[in-house]
Design a protein around this motif. Structure first.
Motif, short mmCIF file in Angstrom:
data_model
loop_
_atom_site.label_atom_id
_atom_site.label_comp_id
_atom_site.label_asym_id
_atom_site.label_seq_id
_atom_site.Cartn_x
_atom_site.Cartn_y
_atom_site.Cartn_z
N ALA A 95 0.67 -0.79 -0.05
CA ALA A 95 0.10 -0.08 -0.18
C ALA A 95 1.03 1.23 0.04
N ASP A 96 2.13 0.67 0.65
CA ASP A 96 3.28 2.14 0.10
C ASP A 96 3.57 2.63 -1.22
N PRO A 97 2.81 3.45 -1.37
CA PRO A 97 3.40 4.24 -3.18
C PRO A 97 4.99 4.83 -3.40
N GLU A 98 5.88 4.90 -1.90
CA GLU A 98 7.02 4.80 -2.30
C GLU A 98 7.80 3.59 -2.18
N LYS A 102 8.49 0.55 -6.74
CA LYS A 102 9.82 1.69 -6.33
C LYS A 102 10.66 0.27 -6.30
N SER A 103 10.91 0.64 -5.53
CA SER A 103 11.42 -0.75 -5.00
C SER A 103 10.98 -2.35 -4.57
N LEU A 104 9.70 -2.95 -4.53
CA LEU A 104 9.13 -3.63 -4.14
C LEU A 104 8.75 -3.94 -6.10
N PHE A 105 8.48 -5.10 -6.14
CA PHE A 105 7.87 -5.80 -7.02
C PHE A 105 7.83 -6.95 -7.28
N LEU A 106 6.24 -7.33 -7.61
CA LEU A 106 5.67 -9.01 -7.44
C LEU A 106 5.41 -9.18 -8.90
N HIS A 107 6.02 -10.55 -9.05
CA HIS A 107 5.71 -11.53 -10.40
C HIS A 107 4.73 -12.65 -10.43
N TYR A 108 3.78 -12.33 -11.30
CA TYR A 108 2.55 -13.95 -11.44
C TYR A 108 4.43 -15.08 -11.82
N ALA A 109 4.70 -15.76 -10.92
CA ALA A 109 4.95 -16.89 -11.16
C ALA A 109 5.15 -18.15 -9.59
N ASP A 110 5.47 -19.61 -10.79
CA ASP A 110 5.25 -20.62 -9.97
C ASP A 110 6.07 -21.55 -9.97
#
Ligand code: GDD
Length: 376
Positions: A95-98, A102-110
């Motif tokens: 929820a943090d736009p900073e 910006k420094s945290l990225f989530l990817h769909y992968a399994d």
């Protein structure tokens, strides 16, 4: 220059830049991970370093993401596609736009989709990969042994195969388990204790642990096994025994639950705090050479001790509320799983900082606070 030996002003600047993610957390109800720089020689932490975490939405993944973000890493994580977004442990970061994107990225992968994993890893090109994902419930592994092996054993092997093909493979941390020792011939166990798992989960972890050793020794990967004994926190899943007990003690205190139904309360475990263990993961992966390390407190407690500590924390007598049900018994229980973490202490400068009593009190308090804020 190793990060630990950088000038004090530079270190202060790094810390100042790193925001205190856990404190901002909506659901992170404890103090933030306190990061001290290890005594062991570590390689330079490049502030542009990218780290990748499988299982980032789990207890350990969320603590590790916080720790790495605080250290100035760009953090990437793989998430499973499910019909509901199970990311509550990351909600404060998400929820943090900073932070998010910006420094945290989530990817769909399994782990059962190596093509996608390969594509994502090729795109991200992380310097460090922390492999925490898998089916982690021992009791459940008796019910779903194939799923357990598919994700925990084969998933790890698939990941190792992908890394082997990458032009610059990242350093690889594998979160393995004390369950690989089953009913060990010696106590406490260390990195040389023979593997003797007694449940499907332990077998899957033993396979993966040994594969990590093979890929380190035969394929030259910088691959580390962290042999993790039980580690808990308020972010623990509710079907693990410490969280179940702490939640029940708090809920009974507040009149929201009538009883607590458990299996074998004489079972013993070596319980530490998850925050301490993810610090160990980072230290192990930033050491000069890849190796295996036991992370444990070296102290055994019974499930009964968890009950007594949690109910004492809410000032209730446990005898009025706890009931046994054989439904929660397992076909086999490991014996004397207690770890000797002296190698991690000697080589990495790691030791646990939270005692058993502090851990259970913190978890119970956290449940009380959480329940007091919610209606049901
Ligand atoms: N979950 C659960 N366990 C119970 C219950 N009653 C008694 N127990 C006993 O409590 C002990 C701990 O169970 P868990 O909290 O489920 O953890 P675990 O089986 O030790 O496995 C955890 O630790 C491993 C490291 O040693 C991890 O590898 C594994 O993923 C998991 O986190 C076991 O002996 C279990 O039989 C109950 O109602 N629920």
């Amino acid at each position: 220059m190793p990060f630990a030996r950088r000038r004090r002003s530079e270190r202060r600047a790094v810390r100042a830049r790193a925001s205190n993610f856990a404190q901002r957390g909506r659901i992170a109800r404890q103090s933030p991970p306190d990061i001290l720089y290890p005594r062991a020689p570590i390689r330079e932490v490049d502030l542009n370093n990218k780290a990748f975490i499988t299982g980032i939405t789990g207890q350990d993944g969320s603590y590790l993401a916080e720790l790495l973000l605080e250290q100035g890493y760009e953090v990437h994580g793989s998430v499973r596609r499910t019909s509901t977004l199970e990311r509550s442990r990351l909600a404060h970061l998400y929820a943090d736009p900073e932070v998010y994107n910006k420094s945290l990225f989530l990817h769909y992968a399994d782990l059962d989709d190596p093509t996608t994993l390969r594509r994502v890893l090729n795109r991200v090109q992380p310097a460090e990969l922390y492999h925490l994902a898998g089916q982690s419930h021992v009791g459940l592994s008796f019910e779903i042994p194939e799923t357990t092996c598919e994700f925990t054993a084969m998933g790890t092997l698939r990941l190792l195969e992908i890394l082997r093909d990458l032009p610059e493979p990242p350093r690889f941390f594998h979160a393995t388990s004390s369950e690989i020792f089953g009913r060990p011939v010696a106590s406490p166990q260390n990195e040389d204790t023979p593997l003797a798992p007694i449940n499907p989960y332990g077998c899957a972890k033993a396979f993966a642990t040994q594969m990590v050793r093979v890929y380190r020794e035969s394929h030259g990967l910088f691959a580390v096994n962290g042999i993790l004994y039980n580690h808990e926190s308020s972010r623990r899943g509710e079907n693990f025994v410490t969280r179940k007990i702490c939640h029940a003690a708090a809920a009974i205190k507040l009149g929201r639950q009538r009883e607590l139904v458990l299996g074998d309360t004489s079972a013993q475990r070596d319980w530490g705090h998850a925050r301490d263990y993810v610090r160990g993961m980072w230290m192990a992966l930033n050491h000069d050479t890849p190796d295996d390390y036991v992370f444990a407190t070296g102290i055994l407690h019974r499930v009964q001790d968890v009950i007594e500590t949690a109910f004492a924390a809410v000032e209730l007598g446990w005898t009025d509320y706890v009931r046994f049900d054989r439904h929660f018994l397992r076909p086999a229980e490991p014996l004397h799983l207690v770890g000797d973490a002296s190698k991690a202490q000697r080589v990495l400068g790691w030791s646990p900082r939270t005692s058993f009593t502090e851990l259970i009190q913190e978890m119970t308090q956290s449940e009380l606070e959480h329940l007091s804020r919610t209606d049901s």
